[in-house]
Scaffold this active site. Structure first.
Site, PDB file in Angstrom:
ATOM      1  CG  HIS A  74     -38.225 -14.330  75.518  1.00 31.42           C
ATOM      2  ND1 HIS A  74     -38.406 -13.066  75.015  1.00 31.42           N
ATOM      3  CD2 HIS A  74     -39.402 -14.986  75.335  1.00 31.42           C
ATOM      4  CE1 HIS A  74     -39.641 -12.960  74.521  1.00 31.42           C
ATOM      5  NE2 HIS A  74     -40.261 -14.102  74.716  1.00 31.42           N
ATOM      6  CG  ASP A  90     -36.502 -14.386  82.076  1.00 28.47           C
ATOM      7  OD1 ASP A  90     -36.662 -13.623  81.107  1.00 28.47           O
ATOM      8  OD2 ASP A  90     -35.944 -15.496  81.990  1.00 28.47           O
ATOM      9  N   GLY A  91     -38.567 -11.815  81.779  1.00 29.68           N
ATOM     10  CA  GLY A  91     -38.607 -10.396  81.407  1.00 29.68           C
ATOM     11  C   GLY A  91     -40.005  -9.819  81.350  1.00 29.68           C
ATOM     12  CG  PHE A  92     -42.823 -11.209  79.302  1.00 27.46           C
ATOM     13  CD1 PHE A  92     -42.256 -10.114  78.651  1.00 27.46           C
ATOM     14  CD2 PHE A  92     -42.966 -12.395  78.595  1.00 27.46           C
ATOM     15  CE1 PHE A  92     -41.835 -10.217  77.325  1.00 27.46           C
ATOM     16  CE2 PHE A  92     -42.545 -12.495  77.271  1.00 27.46           C
ATOM     17  CZ  PHE A  92     -41.991 -11.403  76.632  1.00 27.46           C
ATOM     18  CD  GLU A 145     -47.561 -10.033  81.965  1.00 24.64           C
ATOM     19  OE1 GLU A 145     -47.956  -8.846  81.856  1.00 24.64           O
ATOM     20  OE2 GLU A 145     -47.446 -10.785  80.992  1.00 24.64           O
TER      21      GLU A 145
END
Lengths: 322, 374
Positions: A128, A83-85, A59
């Site tokens: 997630h 979102d959580g990544f 990312e």
């Protein structure tokens, strides 16, 4: 035409790709697969691998390379898969993307969009279902926006791509498949909130995934005799304070509804602005209906954790008891 | 080629100029000295060192808040910079003062960041030299993205010497441990991007020796990512120029990335705020001072008859003039107006920020009025 939000976003990006050769998409699994939510379905086939780029799994690399592409004159649209990544990219977002215009005294312009499916309610596993908007809204130099309808998704994604400021574009993933009418006419600037329901007695302020829940709550409150105004904030940074304050000056009461946890969240910011600019108009304290100050819970518990119609109605009652 | 014993094991160290100033043949690197302006290299080495020593003096006098010294790394920077073409883009760390000068960035503008008058100081597009990046390794990914743009602009492998473009990213040995640097290596490799990673291994990341970052020589890492790596004597300006020139040419022609490890030494502390005596021996520093990049080039020019005393005295005069210009220019750097931060945070200033700016200006004005009336 009736489109799901996924299709609306897809069509919005298609039009941006068609109208400006400098626009390109970059992210994990967005090309051959069309994205895990199929948001970019078919775009690589039509625009080629150079413009719809299947990135390595990294990312920071997605956002860092988007910065370099923008320095070369491109307008990259990044997809973060969930979102959580986004957190491995946060260094690039906060220390570089948000600051380079400022650092360069305006010489370097970074028209980068970072799309992030966000929020819960889809029964998923950890990382997630998160709502990271406040991290970005608190960072000077970024715009943060979110859509709640296919129409806004279609319009706002193109406005975000056209913006010369780096923009975090949050997509409420549990609203991805709901259909709505989509036309071509952009009726509102990207940084404006929208009054999605008019009323006189109380103002509900929501954004992204909670707008639909909030509208349902407004209907229920109406049945109990309260005339409810609902504002879809749309832009989380900057905040359209004027639209919010004008409404609360009329109604005298306000609730802020979001999935992100309570403390230090958007609700705190909206509440502060209301008390500052509508202090003498308030009949009750501004109340917040939000996720709790915990990590996102296991999905079997998420419907208790997410703001729902009952919690919004209960808070409405509390507001009217003052 | 020479073998220099270092703590991190043996790796061929390519060299064209020995520490005693003798030209040497290398099996890999070559430099046709008739095509190289060796006197210009020497002049830039001297000017770079003078910029550094003047900036340190300015910091000691309180004119700069901080200065990261490049003493000992002049050859690595000047050699690499002389390999660049105008259209190439450079992504520096915060210590590439020598590269900046060779690129034509006004040396006075390098001081603003450290004086606190600006966060940048120059327009990156003027000389294709980006702003300094203080977050270790972050710029390597920007270089990768820029190179992706170069590819999409068909400015690689076209055969047009004025069009084909390479990107030169600087990093230090500490940056090798950053995840972002490793991501940059992967992206550059898998897409065969026209980017050259120039790692000045100055052997110290503040107080951490190279052994904290790696068990193998930096150049050898490239093989694991799938592109060539080469280790050169970073105190040999000719080797640094030759290696960078080769790598940039390969990049421009579509041959993909290269990692150059320029083995050198940070003779001074990390910055003027650091105390190197707390973590390394004076003897070590002394040893590296013996491999000084300027001395060997001076010897080479003299013994080969490539420069006469008039040339050297002229360079010294230019150096004195630069020092004078820096001393005056530093103090004359414009103070930033209070509007500056508000103005450039966004392309379109949000209403809220405009409100904060007005409020701040009104407050400042009211304080000035109240002071005036006292």
């Amino acid at each position: 035409m009736m489109l799901s939000m996924v299709k609306a976003l897809n069509d919005g990006m298609r039009r941006a790709l068609e109208s400006d050769r400098r626009v390109l998409l970059i992210g994990e699994d967005i090309g051959r697969l069309g994205g895990v939510f199929r948001t970019t379905d078919g775009l690589q086939k039509d625009f080629g691998e150079d413009r719809v780029v299947d990135s390595p799994l990294g990312e920071a690399g997605i956002v860092g390379s988007a910065i370099g592409l923008a320095m070369r004159g491109y307008r990259p649209v990044c997809e973060i898969q969930f979102d959580g990544f986004v957190y491995p990219a946060v260094n690039q977002i906060i220390t570089q993307l948000a600051k380079i215009r400022h650092r360069s005294a305006g010489a370097v312009c970074l028209p980068v969009v970072i799309r992030i499916p966000f929020g819960g309610g889809i029964g998923s596993i950890e990382h997630h279902s998160e709502s990271p908007e406040t991290y970005f809204a608190h960072t000077a130099g970024l715009k943060v926006v979110t859509c709640s309808t296919p129409q806004d998704a279609h319009t706002m994604i193109r406005q975000a791509i056209a913006s010369d400021d780096p923009t975090i574009f949050l997509e409420p993933k549990r609203r991805y498949w709901a259909k709505g009418d989509v036309t071509d006419a952009p009726d509102l600037a990207l940084d404006k909130a929208r009054i999605v329901r008019s009323g006189n007695d109380i103002t509900f302020i929501a954004y992204g995934p909670t707008v639909d829940t909030t509208l349902q709550a407004a209907e229920a409150a109406e049945a109990q005799g309260h005339s409810v105004e609902v504002i879809d904030l749309r832009s989380l940074s900057p905040v359209d304070t004027e639209t919010v304050v004008d409404s609360v000056r009329r109604t005298g009461r306000a609730l802020v509804i979001h999935e992100a946890s309570l403390s230090h969240g958007m609700g705190a910011e909206i509440t502060a602005r209301i008390q500052h600019e509508a202090f003498y108009f308030l009949e009750a304290p501004v109340l917040r209906i939000t996720g709790y100050d915990t990590p996102y819970p296991p999905s079997r518990l998420e419907h208790d954790w997410l703001p729902n119609v009952e919690r919004i109605l209960s808070a409405t009652d509390r507001s009217f008891r003052y | 080629m020479a073998e220099v014993q270092t703590t991190e094991g043996n790796e061929p160290l390519h060299q064209l100029l020995t520490p005693d100033g003798t030209a040497e043949l290398d099996g890999t690197l070559s430099l046709d000295l008739t095509t190289v302006d060796v006197r210009a290299l020497y002049r830039d080495l001297v000017l770079t060192r003078r910029l550094d020593s003047e900036a340190i003096a300015l910091q000691r006098q309180g004119e700069l808040g901080l200065w990261p010294s490049l003493l000992g790394q002049e050859a690595a920077q000047v050699g690499a910079a002389h390999a660049l073409l105008d259209q190439d883009m450079v992504f520096p760390t915060y210590r590439e003062h020598g590269v900046a000068c060779c690129r034509g960035v006004d040396p006075i503008s390098l001081l603003g960041l450290f004086r606190g008058t600006t966060l940048g100081g120059w327009d990156p597009y003027d000389r294709n030299f980006n702003l300094y990046t203080l977050v270790i390794g972050a710029q390597t990914l920007h270089a990768v993205g820029y190179a992706m743009g170069v590819v999409r602009d068909d400015a690689v492998g076209s055969g047009d010497a004025d069009r084909d473009t390479a990107v030169l990213a600087f990093l230090g040995d500490g940056a090798l441990s950053e995840g972002e640097t490793n991501e940059a290596f992967i992206w550059a490799a898998t897409q065969q991007l026209p980017v050259v990673f120039f790692c000045q291994n100055n052997q110290w990341a503040i107080s951490a020796p190279y052994s904290t970052q790696s068990r193998i020589p930096a150049a050898r890492r490239a093989a694991g990512f799938g592109f060539p790596g080469i280790r050169v004597d970073g105190n040999d300006v000719l080797a640094c120029l030759a290696a960078t020139r080769d790598a940039l040419r390969r990049a421009r022609s579509g041959g993909g990335p290269t990692l150059i490890e320029a083995l050198t030494y940070r003779v001074n502390a990390h910055t003027t705020a650091d105390d190197a005596s707390r973590y390394r021996s004076a003897a070590e520093t002394e040893e590296w001072t013996g491999r000084d990049p300027l001395t060997r080039m001076h010897t080479f020019l003299s013994t080969e008859g490539l420069a006469d005393p008039d040339f050297f005295s002229d360079v010294d005069k230019q150096s004195d003039a630069l020092a004078e210009r820096l001393r005056t220019g530093c103090r004359a750097l414009a103070e930033p107006g209070t509007t500056l931060p508000f103005e450039h945070t966004y392309a379109d200033m949000p209403a809220e920020l405009r409100h904060q700016m007005r409020e701040h200006h009104d407050f400042v004005a009211s304080m000035e009025r109240s002071e005036a009336s006292q």
